[in-house]
Design an enzyme around this catalytic site. Structure first.
Site, PDB file in Angstrom:
ATOM      1  N   ALA A   1     -14.834  -8.356 -30.335  1.00 24.71           N
ATOM      2  CA  ALA A   1     -15.028  -7.232 -31.177  1.00 24.71           C
ATOM      3  C   ALA A   1     -14.691  -7.540 -32.449  1.00 24.71           C
ATOM      4  CB  ALA A   1     -14.288  -6.028 -30.679  1.00 24.71           C
TER       5      ALA A   1
ATOM      6  N   SER B   1     -12.412  -2.738 -31.944  1.00 21.90           N
ATOM      7  CA  SER B   1     -11.745  -3.122 -30.756  1.00 21.90           C
ATOM      8  C   SER B   1     -11.009  -1.966 -30.025  1.00 21.90           C
ATOM      9  CB  SER B   1     -10.802  -4.280 -30.921  1.00 21.90           C
ATOM     10  OG  SER B   1     -10.375  -4.545 -29.549  1.00 21.90           O
TER      11      SER B   1
ATOM     12  N   HIS C   1      -8.896  -2.401 -27.631  1.00 26.19           N
ATOM     13  CA  HIS C   1      -7.470  -2.925 -27.624  1.00 26.19           C
ATOM     14  C   HIS C   1      -6.569  -2.481 -28.865  1.00 26.19           C
ATOM     15  CE1 HIS C   1      -7.762  -4.813 -23.579  1.00 26.19           C
ATOM     16  NE2 HIS C   1      -9.042  -5.199 -24.042  1.00 26.19           N
TER      17      HIS C   1
ATOM     18  N   ASP D   1      -6.649  -4.630 -19.875  1.00 24.15           N
ATOM     19  CA  ASP D   1      -7.406  -5.359 -19.188  1.00 24.15           C
ATOM     20  C   ASP D   1      -6.484  -5.633 -17.826  1.00 24.15           C
ATOM     21  OD1 ASP D   1      -9.476  -5.641 -20.794  1.00 24.15           O
ATOM     22  OD2 ASP D   1      -8.673  -7.612 -21.428  1.00 24.15           O
TER      23      ASP D   1
ATOM     24  N   GLU E   1     -17.479  -5.683 -17.877  1.00 22.17           N
ATOM     25  CA  GLU E   1     -16.055  -6.113 -17.544  1.00 22.17           C
ATOM     26  C   GLU E   1     -15.377  -5.059 -16.634  1.00 22.17           C
ATOM     27  OE1 GLU E   1     -14.164  -6.250 -21.135  1.00 22.17           O
ATOM     28  OE2 GLU E   1     -15.355  -7.489 -22.289  1.00 22.17           O
TER      29      GLU E   1
ATOM     30  N   HIS F   1     -11.752  -4.210 -17.657  1.00 18.12           N
ATOM     31  CA  HIS F   1     -11.278  -3.350 -18.848  1.00 18.12           C
ATOM     32  C   HIS F   1     -11.324  -1.810 -18.506  1.00 18.12           C
ATOM     33  CE1 HIS F   1     -11.166  -2.776 -23.246  1.00 18.12           C
ATOM     34  NE2 HIS F   1     -11.742  -1.700 -22.929  1.00 18.12           N
TER      35      HIS F   1
HETATM   36 ZN   LIG Z   1     -10.361  -5.645 -22.437  1.00 21.99          ZN
END
Ligand SMILES: [Zn+2]
Length: 318
Positions: A225, A230, A232, A239, A285, A288
């Site tokens: 990203a 992002s 995060h 994660d 994912e 995530h």
């Molecule tokens: Zn992630």
């Protein structure tokens, strides 16, 4: 006497006939007036067919009014029938359909509504806007919704090694929720491990630019990203893995199955599900997870929507 009686009778009959004619004319007049001023007649004049007219007459006022006050619109009924149709996007749906029509003849209206609601009628990182920070834990961050410049949350705490691989940090509310989830999973013999938590603007910038310098922007965008885009960087994303697995193998573990069933009970959702890549803008994912709080996470899970779709329909206040 006889003559007069007959005359009166004749006059009475004439009078009755006249009254009947007048009444008939009045009724016909009313009916004609009603017909020519009816919505059915107006819709027919605009160009709608019988089936469409029946649907429009039964539709809610806003739809009927739109039909009555605009030119013929073949997309009006199929668009407004979609569950996640939004009036504020009407013109954008129409523009998108126009663009599609050059490529294909059949329009998938459900797809049109979904794509436009989540901005997928535009390329990634175009038409970006500042995300609404007043949404708190519900903020949307994706390839169209941007965090404030170099955003950094204030309540970041260090994660104990007991829960994570390496040095990790996360927002304190998310940490508490994760610990609760960790303990519940542990009771069923499952170990959840945080593999990545909060990432700073600087970190994300470095990662993104490494990719970009090596192989260009398009390549970089498919692997990382951009900074300020992002999840995060919000401190609300984790994660999660378990012993002996990395990345893609995680979806075959009991830990993943457990999270599929229970993550929402602790406030987390799987953020980038399989088959929804074109909506979320991210590859599937299994690891995530995004923190939303228990109530919202459960609502999102039950809706069967990606968070991007859910946000657009239920939370976006613009
Ligand atoms: Zn992630």
């Amino acid at each position: 006497m006889v003559y007069t009686k007959r005359k009166i009778k004749k006059q009475a009959i004439i009078a009755i006939i006249i009254v009947i004619i007048v009444i008939t004319l009045i009724i016909t007049g009313i009916l004609l007036f009603k017909h020519f001023t009816s919505n059915e007649y107006k819709l027919e004049q605009i160009g709608y067919n019988e089936k469409e007219i029946t649907t429009l007459i039964k539709a809610d006022d806003k739809i009927l009014n739109k039909a009555l006050t605009s030119d013929y619109d073949k997309d009006l009924i199929p668009l407004t029938k979609q569950k996640y149709f939004l009036w504020k996007n009407y013109n954008t749906y129409k523009e998108y359909i126009k663009d599609l029509a050059t490529e294909t003849n059949t329009i998938d209206y459900k797809d049109v509504v979904t794509k436009v609601n989540v901005n997928r009628n535009y390329d990634y990182y175009t038409h970006t806007k500042d995300t609404d920070m007043n949404q708190g834990n519900a903020i949307l961050v994706n390839k169209y919704y941007k965090l404030p410049e170099q955003y950094a949350p204030e309540d970041i705490v260090e994660v104990s090694n007991w829960y994570a691989y390496g040095t990790m940090s996360i927002r304190s509310e998310v940490y508490d929720a994760f610990k609760e989830m960790f303990n519940a999973a542990k009771e069923e013999g499952i170990t959840l491990i945080i593999n990545s938590g909060y990432r700073t603007y600087e970190y994300q910038k470095e990662v993104y630019e490494q990719y970009k310098d090596a192989n260009g922007e398009e390549y970089a965008d498919s692997y990382a990203a951009r900074p300020d885009f992002s999840e995060h960087q919000t401190g609300l994303a984790l994660d999660i893995i378990t012993y002996g697995t990395s990345g893609e193998e995680f979806e075959n573990t009991d830990a993943y199955k457990w999270l599929q069933e229970h993550a929402n009970e602790y406030g987390f959702i799987l953020r980038y599900p399989k088959g929804k890549e074109d909506i979320t803008g991210y590859a599937y994912e299994s690891w995530h997870y995004r923190y939303l709080g228990k109530e919202l996470a459960t609502k999102v899970k039950n809706s069967g929507l990606t968070y991007d779709e859910y946000y657009a329909y239920y939370l976006d206040k613009e």
